[in-house]
Design a protein around this motif. Structure first.
Motif, mmCIF file in Angstrom:
data_model
loop_
_atom_site.group_PDB
_atom_site.id
_atom_site.type_symbol
_atom_site.label_atom_id
_atom_site.label_comp_id
_atom_site.label_asym_id
_atom_site.label_seq_id
_atom_site.Cartn_x
_atom_site.Cartn_y
_atom_site.Cartn_z
ATOM 1 N N ASP A 58 0.753 -1.212 -0.091
ATOM 2 C CA ASP A 58 -0.042 0.008 0.009
ATOM 3 C C ASP A 58 0.881 1.199 -0.018
ATOM 4 O OD1 ASP A 58 -2.538 1.716 0.330
ATOM 5 O OD2 ASP A 58 -1.617 1.999 2.272
ATOM 6 N N VAL A 59 2.085 1.394 0.591
ATOM 7 C CA VAL A 59 2.853 2.330 0.827
ATOM 8 C C VAL A 59 3.269 2.740 -0.641
ATOM 9 C CG1 VAL A 59 5.054 1.294 1.038
ATOM 10 C CG2 VAL A 59 4.821 3.398 1.735
ATOM 11 N N VAL A 60 3.186 4.130 -1.090
ATOM 12 C CA VAL A 60 3.622 4.983 -2.345
ATOM 13 C C VAL A 60 4.591 5.945 -2.149
ATOM 14 C CG1 VAL A 60 2.906 5.618 -4.576
ATOM 15 C CG2 VAL A 60 1.587 3.897 -3.193
ATOM 16 N N TRP A 61 5.603 6.059 -2.698
ATOM 17 C CA TRP A 61 6.622 7.174 -2.644
ATOM 18 C C TRP A 61 7.050 7.700 -3.788
ATOM 19 C CZ3 TRP A 61 12.023 8.178 -2.871
ATOM 20 C CH2 TRP A 61 12.685 6.794 -3.134
ATOM 21 N N THR A 62 7.128 9.011 -3.887
ATOM 22 C CA THR A 62 7.686 9.708 -4.933
ATOM 23 C C THR A 62 8.644 10.873 -4.498
ATOM 24 O OG1 THR A 62 5.566 10.007 -6.067
ATOM 25 C CG2 THR A 62 7.068 11.516 -6.744
ATOM 26 N N SER A 63 9.829 11.246 -5.418
ATOM 27 C CA SER A 63 10.720 11.958 -4.851
ATOM 28 C C SER A 63 11.136 12.898 -5.996
ATOM 29 C CB SER A 63 11.857 11.384 -4.252
ATOM 30 O OG SER A 63 12.605 10.481 -5.042
ATOM 31 N N PHE A 64 11.803 14.170 -5.679
ATOM 32 C CA PHE A 64 12.364 14.881 -6.912
ATOM 33 C C PHE A 64 13.337 15.734 -5.972
ATOM 34 C CE2 PHE A 64 12.909 18.866 -8.920
ATOM 35 C CZ PHE A 64 13.503 18.382 -10.309
ATOM 36 N N SER A 65 14.679 15.166 -6.178
ATOM 37 C CA SER A 65 15.964 15.824 -5.635
ATOM 38 C C SER A 65 15.728 15.556 -3.999
ATOM 39 C CB SER A 65 15.843 17.527 -5.892
ATOM 40 O OG SER A 65 16.940 17.863 -5.020
ATOM 41 N N ASP A 66 15.573 16.675 -3.245
ATOM 42 C CA ASP A 66 15.500 16.124 -1.893
ATOM 43 C C ASP A 66 13.823 16.321 -1.244
ATOM 44 O OD1 ASP A 66 15.780 19.116 -1.916
ATOM 45 O OD2 ASP A 66 15.836 19.196 0.103
ATOM 46 N N ASN A 67 13.031 16.574 -2.406
ATOM 47 C CA ASN A 67 11.484 16.711 -1.828
ATOM 48 C C ASN A 67 10.952 15.247 -2.061
ATOM 49 O OD1 ASN A 67 11.158 19.382 -1.777
ATOM 50 N ND2 ASN A 67 12.075 19.357 -3.958
ATOM 51 N N VAL A 68 10.357 14.708 -0.909
ATOM 52 C CA VAL A 68 9.695 13.284 -0.823
ATOM 53 C C VAL A 68 8.526 13.404 -0.442
ATOM 54 C CG1 VAL A 68 9.932 11.040 0.274
ATOM 55 C CG2 VAL A 68 12.077 12.447 -0.479
ATOM 56 N N VAL A 69 7.567 12.472 -1.154
ATOM 57 C CA VAL A 69 5.973 12.629 -0.580
ATOM 58 C C VAL A 69 6.041 11.013 -0.415
ATOM 59 C CG1 VAL A 69 3.675 12.974 -1.359
ATOM 60 C CG2 VAL A 69 5.452 14.327 -2.096
ATOM 61 N N VAL A 70 5.351 10.442 0.476
ATOM 62 C CA VAL A 70 4.964 9.166 1.067
ATOM 63 C C VAL A 70 3.791 9.074 1.312
ATOM 64 C CG1 VAL A 70 5.758 6.998 1.895
ATOM 65 C CG2 VAL A 70 7.488 8.840 1.889
ATOM 66 N N SER A 71 2.794 8.029 0.933
ATOM 67 C CA SER A 71 1.626 8.140 1.538
ATOM 68 C C SER A 71 1.164 6.476 1.638
ATOM 69 C CB SER A 71 0.393 8.494 0.224
ATOM 70 O OG SER A 71 0.311 7.883 -0.962
ATOM 71 N N TRP A 72 0.053 6.433 2.485
ATOM 72 C CA TRP A 72 -0.585 5.039 2.872
ATOM 73 C C TRP A 72 -2.121 5.232 2.797
ATOM 74 C CZ3 TRP A 72 3.194 7.516 5.060
ATOM 75 C CH2 TRP A 72 4.614 6.901 5.348
ATOM 76 N N THR A 73 -2.809 4.271 2.534
ATOM 77 C CA THR A 73 -4.182 4.344 2.572
ATOM 78 C C THR A 73 -4.565 4.483 4.238
ATOM 79 O OG1 THR A 73 -4.604 2.846 0.784
ATOM 80 C CG2 THR A 73 -6.626 2.973 2.471
ATOM 81 N N ILE A 112 -0.115 7.500 -7.792
ATOM 82 C CA ILE A 112 0.349 6.266 -8.253
ATOM 83 C C ILE A 112 1.693 6.135 -8.794
ATOM 84 C CG2 ILE A 112 -0.216 5.287 -10.538
ATOM 85 C CD1 ILE A 112 -2.534 6.741 -11.019
ATOM 86 N N ARG A 113 2.041 5.142 -8.250
ATOM 87 C CA ARG A 113 3.702 4.796 -8.088
ATOM 88 C C ARG A 113 4.300 4.854 -9.463
ATOM 89 N NH1 ARG A 113 4.033 -0.620 -5.751
ATOM 90 N NH2 ARG A 113 3.109 0.528 -3.820
ATOM 91 N N ASN A 114 5.367 5.723 -9.595
ATOM 92 C CA ASN A 114 6.137 5.908 -10.759
ATOM 93 C C ASN A 114 5.353 6.763 -11.678
ATOM 94 O OD1 ASN A 114 8.235 4.445 -9.847
ATOM 95 N ND2 ASN A 114 7.571 2.650 -10.614
ATOM 96 N N LYS A 115 4.194 7.597 -11.481
ATOM 97 C CA LYS A 115 3.483 8.260 -12.375
ATOM 98 C C LYS A 115 3.054 9.670 -11.649
ATOM 99 C CE LYS A 115 1.345 4.278 -14.771
ATOM 100 N NZ LYS A 115 0.370 3.628 -15.315
ATOM 101 N N ILE A 116 1.817 9.685 -10.717
ATOM 102 C CA ILE A 116 1.447 11.024 -10.414
ATOM 103 C C ILE A 116 1.285 10.930 -8.842
ATOM 104 C CG2 ILE A 116 0.652 11.576 -12.775
ATOM 105 C CD1 ILE A 116 -2.152 10.753 -11.733
ATOM 106 N N VAL A 117 1.192 12.065 -8.403
ATOM 107 C CA VAL A 117 0.680 12.492 -7.032
ATOM 108 C C VAL A 117 0.157 13.872 -7.087
ATOM 109 C CG1 VAL A 117 3.132 13.201 -6.312
ATOM 110 C CG2 VAL A 117 1.404 12.450 -4.749
ATOM 111 N N PHE A 118 -0.806 14.038 -6.421
ATOM 112 C CA PHE A 118 -1.572 15.364 -6.290
ATOM 113 C C PHE A 118 -2.698 15.266 -5.514
ATOM 114 C CE2 PHE A 118 -3.823 13.496 -10.143
ATOM 115 C CZ PHE A 118 -5.152 14.010 -9.985
ATOM 116 N N GLY A 119 -3.387 16.286 -4.914
ATOM 117 C CA GLY A 119 -4.295 16.326 -4.175
ATOM 118 C C GLY A 119 -4.469 17.230 -2.958
#
Length: 248
Positions: A58-73, A112-119
């Protein structure tokens, strides 16, 4: 063109970055040793959440440089593990001389892993990090009171409740779980990429001393009053931790 319909999920989401990352890059220049230290820090983050993926799909993470977003249901049953995991990450990064600032919230998100994150939840987590965290801490969204569970991983001040990986109780818990002894100190040194001040049968004293000395070094070389304030905040907490070390 993909015309798929996406619905927001209610997710637990953290956004964090590293304090002073831009300055670290500028200070590293083209020095391969310093550049490698930056790469190791990001590799540790990557490894932390990549390993988590093998245990929790369930855990999904996205990063760009030192900015990291991680989420779980979102689920109350996940909070303790998520909070402790983030504290472990903060502590590990601090041992390497890197400090995390972030915000943890719950809300509507598409991730969505390796694709998008927003909201809205990402917007809120970013707001907590950029406007309110201010110091090397991950603050819990005051609009989501259920985040403030009863845990030794959590502290609070006059304004916010936040994760507290620098307490004696948490450091003791984390090091105990590593099963570190005097004989295992060298292995831990190699793992985290630092050298403790003195080997000891009790790893906690040199561990805490190393944390304090690294934070003190950042305070002493701070280029502005604001940066000194940031590291002064951390030193206050580490002073309290030193005072909590049992004397016997």
């Amino acid at each position: 063109m993909n015309d798929s319909i996406h619905n927001y999920e209610r997710r637990l989401v953290v956004f964090f970055d590293f304090l002073g990352w831009k300055g670290r890059i500028e200070g590293a220049g083209e020095d391969p040793i310093l550049v490698s230290a930056l790469a190791r820090a990001l590799t540790l983050v990557s490894t932390t959440f990549t390993d988590s993926l093998t245990k929790d799909d369930d855990v999904v993470w996205t990063s760009f440089s030192d900015n990291v977003v991680v989420s779980w249901t979102y689920g109350l049953d996940k909070l303790s593990a998520v909070i402790e995991g983030l504290c472990r990450l903060q502590l590990g990064m601090a041992v390497m001389g890197f400090y995390i600032r972030g915000g943890l919230t719950v809300g509507s998100l598409i991730h969505i892993r390796n694709k998008i994150v927003f909201g809205p939840a990402l917007n809120r987590a970013y707001e907590l990090e950029s406007r309110y965290a201010n110091f090397p801490r991950i603050i819990l969204d005051p609009n989501v009171p259920e985040l403030a569970i009863n845990s030794f991983c959590i502290a609070q001040d006059e304004e916010f409740t936040f994760l507290n990986p620098f307490s004696y109780e948490f450091i003791s818990h984390a090091c105990t779980n590593l099963n570190v002894s005097a004989q295992g100190a060298s292995a831990l040194n190699e793992h985290v990429g630092i050298e403790f001040i003195q080997p000891s049968a009790d790893i906690l004293v040199p561990f805490i001393a190393e944390l304090y000395m690294r934070a003190r070094s950042e305070f002493d070389k701070a280029p502005s009053a604001r940066i000194r304030e940031i590291y002064g905040w951390l030193l206050e907490r580490l002073n309290q931790t030193v005072g909590d070390i049992p004397s016997d």
